[in-house]
Structures are given as structure tokens and as C-alpha cells.
Scaffold this motif. Structure first.
Motif, PDB file in Angstrom:
ATOM      1  N   ALA A 132       0.831  -1.202   0.000  1.00 14.29           N
ATOM      2  CA  ALA A 132       0.000   0.000   0.000  1.00 14.29           C
ATOM      3  C   ALA A 132       0.871   1.260   0.000  1.00 14.29           C
ATOM      4  O   ALA A 132       0.626   2.201  -0.759  1.00 14.29           O
ATOM      5  CB  ALA A 132      -0.931  -0.006   1.214  1.00 14.29           C
ATOM      6  N   VAL A 133       1.884   1.256   0.856  1.00 16.49           N
ATOM      7  CA  VAL A 133       2.783   2.420   0.943  1.00 16.49           C
ATOM      8  C   VAL A 133       3.540   2.615  -0.361  1.00 16.49           C
ATOM      9  O   VAL A 133       3.740   3.747  -0.820  1.00 16.49           O
ATOM     10  CB  VAL A 133       3.761   2.251   2.130  1.00 16.49           C
ATOM     11  N   ARG A 134       3.963   1.534  -0.973  1.00 21.71           N
ATOM     12  CA  ARG A 134       4.758   1.639  -2.196  1.00 21.71           C
ATOM     13  C   ARG A 134       3.967   2.314  -3.321  1.00 21.71           C
ATOM     14  O   ARG A 134       4.542   3.043  -4.134  1.00 21.71           O
ATOM     15  CB  ARG A 134       5.237   0.258  -2.636  1.00 21.71           C
ATOM     16  N   GLN A 135       2.665   2.082  -3.377  1.00 24.06           N
ATOM     17  CA  GLN A 135       1.860   2.732  -4.413  1.00 24.06           C
ATOM     18  C   GLN A 135       1.905   4.256  -4.285  1.00 24.06           C
ATOM     19  O   GLN A 135       2.030   4.978  -5.273  1.00 24.06           O
ATOM     20  CB  GLN A 135       0.409   2.244  -4.315  1.00 24.06           C
ATOM     21  N   VAL A 136       1.824   4.734  -3.053  1.00 20.58           N
ATOM     22  CA  VAL A 136       1.883   6.182  -2.813  1.00 20.58           C
ATOM     23  C   VAL A 136       3.324   6.675  -2.967  1.00 20.58           C
ATOM     24  O   VAL A 136       3.556   7.765  -3.506  1.00 20.58           O
ATOM     25  CB  VAL A 136       1.344   6.518  -1.409  1.00 20.58           C
ATOM     26  N   LEU A 137       4.269   5.865  -2.529  1.00 20.99           N
ATOM     27  CA  LEU A 137       5.689   6.209  -2.645  1.00 20.99           C
ATOM     28  C   LEU A 137       6.082   6.425  -4.104  1.00 20.99           C
ATOM     29  O   LEU A 137       6.825   7.365  -4.424  1.00 20.99           O
ATOM     30  CB  LEU A 137       6.537   5.098  -2.024  1.00 20.99           C
ATOM     31  N   ASP A 138       5.576   5.584  -4.989  1.00 14.32           N
ATOM     32  CA  ASP A 138       5.928   5.702  -6.410  1.00 14.32           C
ATOM     33  C   ASP A 138       5.466   7.039  -6.997  1.00 14.32           C
ATOM     34  O   ASP A 138       6.155   7.639  -7.825  1.00 14.32           O
ATOM     35  CB  ASP A 138       5.316   4.544  -7.206  1.00 14.32           C
ATOM     36  N   VAL A 139       4.306   7.500  -6.574  1.00 17.42           N
ATOM     37  CA  VAL A 139       3.800   8.794  -7.065  1.00 17.42           C
ATOM     38  C   VAL A 139       4.682   9.928  -6.534  1.00 17.42           C
ATOM     39  O   VAL A 139       5.073  10.831  -7.284  1.00 17.42           O
ATOM     40  CB  VAL A 139       2.331   9.007  -6.639  1.00 17.42           C
ATOM     41  N   ALA A 140       5.010   9.872  -5.244  1.00 17.92           N
ATOM     42  CA  ALA A 140       5.888  10.893  -4.657  1.00 17.92           C
ATOM     43  C   ALA A 140       7.257  10.862  -5.322  1.00 17.92           C
ATOM     44  O   ALA A 140       7.867  11.907  -5.577  1.00 17.92           O
ATOM     45  CB  ALA A 140       6.022  10.665  -3.148  1.00 17.92           C
ATOM     46  N   LEU A 141       7.728   9.654  -5.630  1.00 16.57           N
ATOM     47  CA  LEU A 141       9.034   9.491  -6.264  1.00 16.57           C
ATOM     48  C   LEU A 141       9.043  10.096  -7.665  1.00 16.57           C
ATOM     49  O   LEU A 141      10.039  10.695  -8.084  1.00 16.57           O
ATOM     50  CB  LEU A 141       9.395   8.007  -6.311  1.00 16.57           C
ATOM     51  N   ASP A 142       7.941   9.939  -8.403  1.00 16.08           N
ATOM     52  CA  ASP A 142       7.844  10.549  -9.738  1.00 16.08           C
ATOM     53  C   ASP A 142       7.990  12.066  -9.657  1.00 16.08           C
ATOM     54  O   ASP A 142       8.703  12.684 -10.460  1.00 16.08           O
ATOM     55  CB  ASP A 142       6.510  10.184 -10.390  1.00 16.08           C
ATOM     56  N   HIS A 143       7.315  12.688  -8.687  1.00 18.04           N
ATOM     57  CA  HIS A 143       7.419  14.140  -8.502  1.00 18.04           C
ATOM     58  C   HIS A 143       8.848  14.530  -8.103  1.00 18.04           C
ATOM     59  O   HIS A 143       9.394  15.526  -8.582  1.00 18.04           O
ATOM     60  CB  HIS A 143       6.437  14.616  -7.433  1.00 18.04           C
ATOM     61  N   PHE A 144       9.420  13.726  -7.232  1.00 11.61           N
ATOM     62  CA  PHE A 144      10.774  13.966  -6.732  1.00 11.61           C
ATOM     63  C   PHE A 144      11.800  13.921  -7.870  1.00 11.61           C
ATOM     64  O   PHE A 144      12.631  14.821  -8.025  1.00 11.61           O
ATOM     65  CB  PHE A 144      11.083  12.898  -5.678  1.00 11.61           C
ATOM     66  N   ILE A 145      11.721  12.887  -8.690  1.00 14.76           N
ATOM     67  CA  ILE A 145      12.663  12.728  -9.802  1.00 14.76           C
ATOM     68  C   ILE A 145      12.454  13.822 -10.852  1.00 14.76           C
ATOM     69  O   ILE A 145      13.423  14.342 -11.414  1.00 14.76           O
ATOM     70  CB  ILE A 145      12.534  11.326 -10.423  1.00 14.76           C
ATOM     71  N   ALA A 146      11.197  14.180 -11.109  1.00 15.10           N
ATOM     72  CA  ALA A 146      10.918  15.235 -12.085  1.00 15.10           C
ATOM     73  C   ALA A 146      11.556  16.550 -11.661  1.00 15.10           C
ATOM     74  O   ALA A 146      12.124  17.284 -12.489  1.00 15.10           O
ATOM     75  CB  ALA A 146       9.406  15.410 -12.243  1.00 15.10           C
ATOM     76  N   MET A 147      11.508  16.846 -10.368  1.00 12.84           N
ATOM     77  CA  MET A 147      12.130  18.078  -9.867  1.00 12.84           C
ATOM     78  C   MET A 147      13.644  18.003 -10.011  1.00 12.84           C
ATOM     79  O   MET A 147      14.292  18.976 -10.405  1.00 12.84           O
ATOM     80  CB  MET A 147      11.738  18.291  -8.403  1.00 12.84           C
ATOM     81  N   ARG A 148      14.208  16.848  -9.706  1.00 17.27           N
ATOM     82  CA  ARG A 148      15.656  16.670  -9.843  1.00 17.27           C
ATOM     83  C   ARG A 148      16.104  16.810 -11.302  1.00 17.27           C
ATOM     84  O   ARG A 148      17.153  17.391 -11.582  1.00 17.27           O
ATOM     85  CB  ARG A 148      16.066  15.282  -9.324  1.00 17.27           C
ATOM     86  N   GLU A 149      15.324  16.267 -12.206  1.00 18.05           N
ATOM     87  CA  GLU A 149      15.672  16.352 -13.627  1.00 18.05           C
ATOM     88  C   GLU A 149      15.576  17.786 -14.144  1.00 18.05           C
ATOM     89  O   GLU A 149      16.414  18.222 -14.932  1.00 18.05           O
ATOM     90  CB  GLU A 149      14.764  15.428 -14.441  1.00 18.05           C
ATOM     91  N   ALA A 150      14.533  18.515 -13.709  1.00 19.17           N
ATOM     92  CA  ALA A 150      14.380  19.912 -14.146  1.00 19.17           C
ATOM     93  C   ALA A 150      15.547  20.750 -13.652  1.00 19.17           C
ATOM     94  O   ALA A 150      16.116  21.558 -14.404  1.00 19.17           O
ATOM     95  CB  ALA A 150      13.057  20.474 -13.623  1.00 19.17           C
ATOM     96  N   GLU A 151      15.934  20.543 -12.397  1.00 22.81           N
ATOM     97  CA  GLU A 151      17.078  21.286 -11.859  1.00 22.81           C
ATOM     98  C   GLU A 151      18.372  20.841 -12.541  1.00 22.81           C
ATOM     99  O   GLU A 151      19.261  21.654 -12.809  1.00 22.81           O
ATOM    100  CB  GLU A 151      17.173  21.052 -10.346  1.00 22.81           C
ATOM    101  N   GLY A 152      18.468  19.550 -12.835  1.00 21.86           N
ATOM    102  CA  GLY A 152      19.648  19.035 -13.536  1.00 21.86           C
ATOM    103  C   GLY A 152      19.799  19.647 -14.914  1.00 21.86           C
ATOM    104  O   GLY A 152      20.917  19.928 -15.364  1.00 21.86           O
ATOM    105  N   GLU A 153      18.685  19.871 -15.606  1.00 26.86           N
ATOM    106  CA  GLU A 153      18.733  20.484 -16.933  1.00 26.86           C
ATOM    107  C   GLU A 153      19.267  21.914 -16.851  1.00 26.86           C
ATOM    108  O   GLU A 153      20.031  22.359 -17.722  1.00 26.86           O
ATOM    109  CB  GLU A 153      17.340  20.464 -17.555  1.00 26.86           C
ATOM    110  N   ARG A 154      18.864  22.627 -15.810  1.00 26.14           N
ATOM    111  CA  ARG A 154      19.379  23.989 -15.627  1.00 26.14           C
ATOM    112  C   ARG A 154      20.883  23.976 -15.338  1.00 26.14           C
ATOM    113  O   ARG A 154      21.634  24.824 -15.852  1.00 26.14           O
ATOM    114  CB  ARG A 154      18.625  24.687 -14.490  1.00 26.14           C
ATOM    115  N   LEU A 155      21.315  23.019 -14.546  1.00 23.58           N
ATOM    116  CA  LEU A 155      22.751  22.892 -14.259  1.00 23.58           C
ATOM    117  C   LEU A 155      23.529  22.588 -15.544  1.00 23.58           C
ATOM    118  O   LEU A 155      24.609  23.150 -15.786  1.00 23.58           O
ATOM    119  CB  LEU A 155      22.988  21.773 -13.234  1.00 23.58           C
ATOM    120  N   LYS A 156      22.969  21.687 -16.352  1.00 22.44           N
ATOM    121  CA  LYS A 156      23.615  21.319 -17.612  1.00 22.44           C
ATOM    122  C   LYS A 156      23.763  22.528 -18.527  1.00 22.44           C
ATOM    123  O   LYS A 156      24.840  22.765 -19.097  1.00 22.44           O
ATOM    124  CB  LYS A 156      22.807  20.227 -18.303  1.00 22.44           C
ATOM    125  N   ASP A 157      22.694  23.298 -18.680  1.00 26.07           N
ATOM    126  CA  ASP A 157      22.737  24.476 -19.551  1.00 26.07           C
ATOM    127  C   ASP A 157      23.804  25.458 -19.082  1.00 26.07           C
ATOM    128  O   ASP A 157      24.554  26.021 -19.896  1.00 26.07           O
ATOM    129  CB  ASP A 157      21.371  25.164 -19.575  1.00 26.07           C
TER     130      ASP A 157
END
Length: 292
Positions: A132-157
Motif C-alpha cells: 500500500a505504501v509503495r503505491q503512494v511512494l511511487d507517485v511521490a518518487l515521480d514528482h521527486f525525480i521530475a524536480m531533480r531532472e528539471a534542476e539538472g537540466e538547468r545545471l547542464k545548460d
């Protein structure tokens, strides 16, 4: 796509009779460091959370908060610590007899001492709770990774722009370096002509001195290696892998080449360009500290 080590993700949902909220946040760290805080009675989730997230996150100090509230009635048993209750009753009777108090000892009186009671809930189904927890964790993880990727793109640029600035300065150094040899040769020739009337006698000496100077100030090897380092950085930035530690080492090598060029520089304009290169490399190094 590279990722920043800074990120945040949150999700909440009701799954299998449980109201679950998960928050994930991370900041920079040299390695993967994990800590978690879960609702009382769910400590068994800590290792599962760590193992699961370690497979998704390479570096960073990661904090996870999991709140679980059971919405359905759960079978519970209340147990009485009879030896402790007997002790309270005996103490109350002793007070009555010693001080002549009214004997009003009752169940309600004794029940005020809550430490004589303990509540035991039915054992939690750990696998069901984790699923049950993992289902909610996966959604939070998607948001978490998306934020990391967006910030990573700015660092790359930012790093790519600074790399272009540095490479332009390297172009200028490579163009300027032969000119410094030519200028040195002309100055040397002028001094020799002033000192010795027969310039032909000193022609060989002039050639030799110029060759020695040219070898001393040559920076071709360093600029070639510096270009190679930036080409390697460009490849890393496009790899989509966790490259922070490799980039950190690569930036050290860039700085080493810049220092060598600076130590060889016998020309003020080249020295100034090296200072600019080192400043840009330092800014890249600061950005690399944020890369997963």
C-alpha cells in the motif's frame, strides 16, 4: 538527462483502508545517505524504503516521511497489569488508614493510573502495508525525480555555456601564443643588433634563443588536453547517468591544465585569459557539487 541532488516529492492517497502520505526530500551529499520517519508501529518499513529508494537514487542525503492512518476498525485487546494495579490499591489504602481519609477507592479511582493498562492491536500484515505504501511512494518518487531532472537540466545548460566561454578563451590563447614567440624573437634580435655590430655572427644564437623560449612557453599540449576534457564533459552530460563524482574529478583535471598554462604564460594578455578560464572552471566546479 542529468539530475540535481536537490529534490522534493509528495503524494497522499487512501489505499486498502489506510490514509497514506509520503514525502521525499533530498540535499547534496557525497554518497547516498538515508533517513526515514514512519508512523508508530510501522518501523518495519524503514529498511524496505531504504532498499527501494537506493535502487532509484544514486547520491544525496534523502529524508522520507511516511504517515499512515488506519481508517477501518482494527481488533485490539486491552491488558491490565494486575501487580501494578494491586500496588496502587494498597498504597491508597495505606493513605486512608494513616491519615484517616474517607474510603472512596473505586474502579474509576484506580483507572486514572493509565500505566496499568496496555493496548495491543492485531499484528500488522507487513507485506500488505508495504504494498500500500509503495503505491503512494511511487507517485511521490515521480514528482521527486521530475524536480531533480528539471534542476539538472538547468545545471547542464549553465555548465555548457561556461564551457563555450572557456573554449573561446582557449582559441584566443592558441592564436596569441605564436605571436608571443615572434615578439620575443624581434625584441631579442633588436637587443643583439644594439650590442653587436656583426648581426650575422649572432644569427644562430638568435635562432637558438627563440627556439628555447618557444619551447618554454608552448601550451599546445595543455590546450589539447583541456579541449579533450570538455569534450568528455559534454559526453557525460548527455549520458543520462549519475556522473557527479566523475565530473568532480574531471574538473580537477581541467583546473590542473589551466594552472600549467598560467605558469608558462610570459604574456599579460594570456595571463588574464587564464584567470578568466580558472574563474569559469570554479563556477563549473560549484555546479558539479549539485549533480547526482
Amino acid at each position: 538527462m542529468i539530475k540535481s541532488m536537490t529534490g522534493y516529492g509528495r503524494a497522499e492517497s487512501t489505499v486498502d483502508g489506510r490514509d497514506i502520505t509520503v514525502e521525499i526530500k533530498s540535499v547534496n551529499h557525497r554518497y547516498f545517505e538515508f533517513s526515514s520517519r514512519t508512523s508508530r508501529g510501522y518501523n518495519f518499513l524503514d529498511e524496505k524504503l531504504k532498499s527501494y529508494l537506493q535502487g532509484k537514487i544514486a547520491r544525496g542525503k534523502v529524508d522520507v516521511f511516511v504517515s499512515i492512518e488506519t481508517l477501518e476498525d482494527v481488533a485490539s485487546e486491552v491488558h491490565v497489569n494486575h501487580s501494578l494495579a494491586a500496588g496502587y490499591v494498597e498504597a491508597l489504602r495505606e493513605l486512608k488508614e494513616r491519615y484517616g481519609l474517607i474510603d472512596d477507592i473505586s474502579v474509576s479511582t484506580v483507572s486514572r493510573y493509565t500505566d496499568i493498562f496496555s493496548v495491543h492491536k492485531a499484528a500488522e500484515d507487513e507485506d500488505a502495508a508495504w504494498n500500500a505504501v509503495r503505491q503512494v511512494l511511487d507517485v511521490a518518487l515521480d514528482h521527486f525525480i521530475a524536480m531533480r531532472e528539471a534542476e539538472g537540466e538547468r545545471l547542464k545548460d549553465d555548465m555548457e555555456q561556461r564551457a563555450q566561454t572557456i573554449l573561446s578563451l582557449v582559441d584566443n590563447i592558441e592564436a596569441r601564443s605564436p605571436e608571443t614567440v615572434k615578439e620575443y624573437q624581434e625584441k631579442l634580435q633588436q637587443r643583439l643588433y644594439e650590442m653587436i655590430a656583426d648581426a650575422k655572427v649572432e644569427e644562430q644564437r638568435l635562432v637558438t634563443e627563440a627556439a628555447i623560449f618557444a619551447d618554454k612557453v608552448a601550451v599546445a599540449e595543455e590546450t589539447v588536453r583541456l579541449r579533450s576534457h570538455f569534450k568528455q564533459m559534454d559526453t557525460m552530460l548527455s549520458s543520462g547517468q549519475a556522473i557527479g563524482r566523475k565530473l568532480d574529478f574531471l574538473v580537477q583535471e581541467m583546473n590542473r591544465e589551466a594552472n600549467t598554462i598560467g605558469s608558462k604564460a610570459q604574456d599579460a594578455s594570456i595571463a588574464h585569459m587564464v584567470v578568466d578560464i580558472k574563474a569559469e572552471i570554479e563556477k563549473i566546479r560549484e555546479q558539479v557539487q549539485n549533480v547526482e
